[in-house]
Design a protein around this motif. Structure first.
Motif, PDB file in Angstrom:
ATOM      1  N   TYR A 178       9.901  -5.101   2.685  1.00  0.00           N
ATOM      2  CA  TYR A 178       9.008  -6.140   3.199  1.00  0.00           C
ATOM      3  C   TYR A 178       9.757  -7.393   3.630  1.00  0.00           C
ATOM      4  O   TYR A 178       9.338  -8.075   4.578  1.00  0.00           O
ATOM      5  CB  TYR A 178       7.955  -6.489   2.147  1.00  0.00           C
ATOM      6  CG  TYR A 178       6.932  -5.401   1.933  1.00  0.00           C
ATOM      7  CD1 TYR A 178       6.041  -5.049   2.939  1.00  0.00           C
ATOM      8  CD2 TYR A 178       6.861  -4.713   0.719  1.00  0.00           C
ATOM      9  CE1 TYR A 178       5.105  -4.051   2.746  1.00  0.00           C
ATOM     10  CE2 TYR A 178       5.921  -3.712   0.520  1.00  0.00           C
ATOM     11  CZ  TYR A 178       5.055  -3.388   1.533  1.00  0.00           C
ATOM     12  OH  TYR A 178       4.128  -2.390   1.343  1.00  0.00           O
ATOM     13  N   ARG A 206      -1.631   3.419   7.786  1.00  0.00           N
ATOM     14  CA  ARG A 206      -1.253   2.350   6.862  1.00  0.00           C
ATOM     15  C   ARG A 206      -0.925   1.110   7.674  1.00  0.00           C
ATOM     16  O   ARG A 206      -0.494   1.202   8.838  1.00  0.00           O
ATOM     17  CB  ARG A 206      -0.054   2.752   5.993  1.00  0.00           C
ATOM     18  CG  ARG A 206      -0.378   3.853   5.009  1.00  0.00           C
ATOM     19  CD  ARG A 206       0.832   4.249   4.178  1.00  0.00           C
ATOM     20  NE  ARG A 206       1.209   3.225   3.211  1.00  0.00           N
ATOM     21  CZ  ARG A 206       2.280   3.301   2.425  1.00  0.00           C
ATOM     22  NH1 ARG A 206       3.095   4.356   2.528  1.00  0.00           N
ATOM     23  NH2 ARG A 206       2.556   2.353   1.545  1.00  0.00           N
ATOM     24  N   PHE A 208       0.970  -2.781   7.424  1.00  0.00           N
ATOM     25  CA  PHE A 208       1.870  -3.651   6.669  1.00  0.00           C
ATOM     26  C   PHE A 208       1.903  -5.041   7.300  1.00  0.00           C
ATOM     27  O   PHE A 208       2.128  -5.186   8.503  1.00  0.00           O
ATOM     28  CB  PHE A 208       3.279  -3.054   6.644  1.00  0.00           C
ATOM     29  CG  PHE A 208       3.337  -1.668   6.054  1.00  0.00           C
ATOM     30  CD1 PHE A 208       3.196  -1.471   4.692  1.00  0.00           C
ATOM     31  CD2 PHE A 208       3.495  -0.550   6.865  1.00  0.00           C
ATOM     32  CE1 PHE A 208       3.237  -0.193   4.136  1.00  0.00           C
ATOM     33  CE2 PHE A 208       3.540   0.723   6.331  1.00  0.00           C
ATOM     34  CZ  PHE A 208       3.400   0.894   4.961  1.00  0.00           C
ATOM     35  N   ALA A 210       3.804  -8.111   6.136  1.00  0.00           N
ATOM     36  CA  ALA A 210       4.747  -8.797   5.247  1.00  0.00           C
ATOM     37  C   ALA A 210       4.602 -10.308   5.374  1.00  0.00           C
ATOM     38  O   ALA A 210       4.428 -10.842   6.469  1.00  0.00           O
ATOM     39  CB  ALA A 210       6.173  -8.381   5.599  1.00  0.00           C
ATOM     40  N   PRO A 215       0.915  -7.576   1.110  1.00  0.00           N
ATOM     41  CA  PRO A 215       1.833  -7.039   2.118  1.00  0.00           C
ATOM     42  C   PRO A 215       1.349  -5.759   2.773  1.00  0.00           C
ATOM     43  O   PRO A 215       1.802  -5.419   3.862  1.00  0.00           O
ATOM     44  CB  PRO A 215       3.122  -6.803   1.332  1.00  0.00           C
ATOM     45  CG  PRO A 215       2.699  -6.687  -0.093  1.00  0.00           C
ATOM     46  CD  PRO A 215       1.517  -7.587  -0.234  1.00  0.00           C
ATOM     47  N   GLU A 216       0.424  -5.026   2.111  1.00  0.00           N
ATOM     48  CA  GLU A 216      -0.203  -3.880   2.748  1.00  0.00           C
ATOM     49  C   GLU A 216      -1.705  -4.098   2.748  1.00  0.00           C
ATOM     50  O   GLU A 216      -2.301  -4.414   1.714  1.00  0.00           O
ATOM     51  CB  GLU A 216       0.135  -2.570   2.048  1.00  0.00           C
ATOM     52  CG  GLU A 216      -0.528  -1.367   2.729  1.00  0.00           C
ATOM     53  CD  GLU A 216      -0.024  -0.010   2.240  1.00  0.00           C
ATOM     54  OE1 GLU A 216      -0.570   1.012   2.698  1.00  0.00           O
ATOM     55  OE2 GLU A 216       0.919   0.024   1.431  1.00  0.00           O
TER      56      GLU A 216
END
Length: 280
Positions: A178, A206, A208, A210, A215-216
């Motif tokens: 990340y 998914r 992401f 960061a 962060p997800e």
């Protein structure tokens, strides 16, 4: 100090705690920008929204969308979650569809039973991802040569770029660095294999982010809207399909995608987990 109506909603799930949570503050017209941003940081959710009176006479309501670090002109699960909260609190649309006003303009929302769906907005940035950035992402994601089939920008307001991977297992196995993704919003997806994965969904996604509070992101409407425009435009998906997201996080998010004529609709269910008042 104002006392305002508040709801916390789980989006893209019919079961509480299985989707993506959203904080919604209703009748928030008197709050300052700084107060909104401070509350969004305090919730530490991926997004917090504030319901306001519309400026555009065509709109049913106006919404402002904040992450823990910035305001967004548009986001998907906040659109559906805010609409759910508005309807639940007695909102009555002017027409058959619900019209939301936000940073990118007017967004159409439709109701079908317990499901809400928004019309995917046009992409602000599209096309292939630069070779240097793509190689950086491959390394940071821990992917081997050939794991990324294709990469495209699918930015409709949140800055998304998406990586199309070979299979669902690769998507679920990702453990990105990340720290090296700061400032980027990365989506990854791959098809389900009917034999290995079943037929409950057709794609695994998914997301992401960061540097944000989470962060997800558990389940992501804006990313799925961008990916849908890519997949449907390229003939890589049927006109109607279901996305699974949040699996690694213990969620069971389901995003319903449907193309009707030239329009692409991104839908799902929502359920209220917290309903009360807020002192701000």
């Amino acid at each position: 100090m104002s006392r305002l109506q508040f709801k916390q909603v789980d989006v893209f799930s019919k079961q509480t705690l299985m989707g993506n949570p959203l904080a919604v503050v209703l009748h928030a017209d008197e709050l300052s920008d700084a107060r909104m941003a401070a509350f969004a940081r305090w919730t530490n959710l991926s997004e917090t929204t504030f319901l306001l009176e519309p400026v555009d006479p065509r709109a049913d309501y106006r919404v402002r969308i904040f992450t823990t670090v910035q305001e967004l002109p548009f986001a998907g699960h906040p659109t559906l979650g805010t609409c759910h909260a508005w309807l639940e609190s007695g909102g009555q649309p002017k027409g058959e569809e619900i019209i939301q006003e936000c940073g990118i303009g007017l967004v159409r929302i439709r109701r079908r039973g317990n499901q809400l769906a928004f019309k995917a907005p046009p992409l602000l940035r599209s096309g292939p991802v630069e070779a240097v950035l793509l190689e950086r992402l491959r390394v940071v994601m821990g992917l081997g040569e050939g794991a990324i089939i294709e990469a495209r920008w699918v930015d409709n307001g949140a800055g998304w770029l998406a990586l199309r991977l070979t299979d669902r297992a690769t998507v679920l196995g990702l453990a990105p660095d990340y720290a090296q993704l700061a400032g980027l919003a990365i989506g990854v997806f791959a098809p389900w294999d009917v034999v290995q994965d079943g037929d409950e969904a057709q794609f695994e996604v998914r997301a992401f982010i960061a540097g944000d509070g989470m962060p997800e992101d558990p389940v992501t409407g804006s990313l799925n809207a961008g990916i849908a425009q890519w997949l449907l435009g390229a003939g890589l998906a049927p006109d109607s399909y279901i996305v699974s997201q949040g699996t690694v996080m213990g969620r069971q998010g389901r995003v319903h995608v449907e193309r009707v004529g030239d329009d692409i609709w991104i839908g799902g269910e929502a359920v209220t987990c917290i309903d009360g008042t807020l002192a701000l």
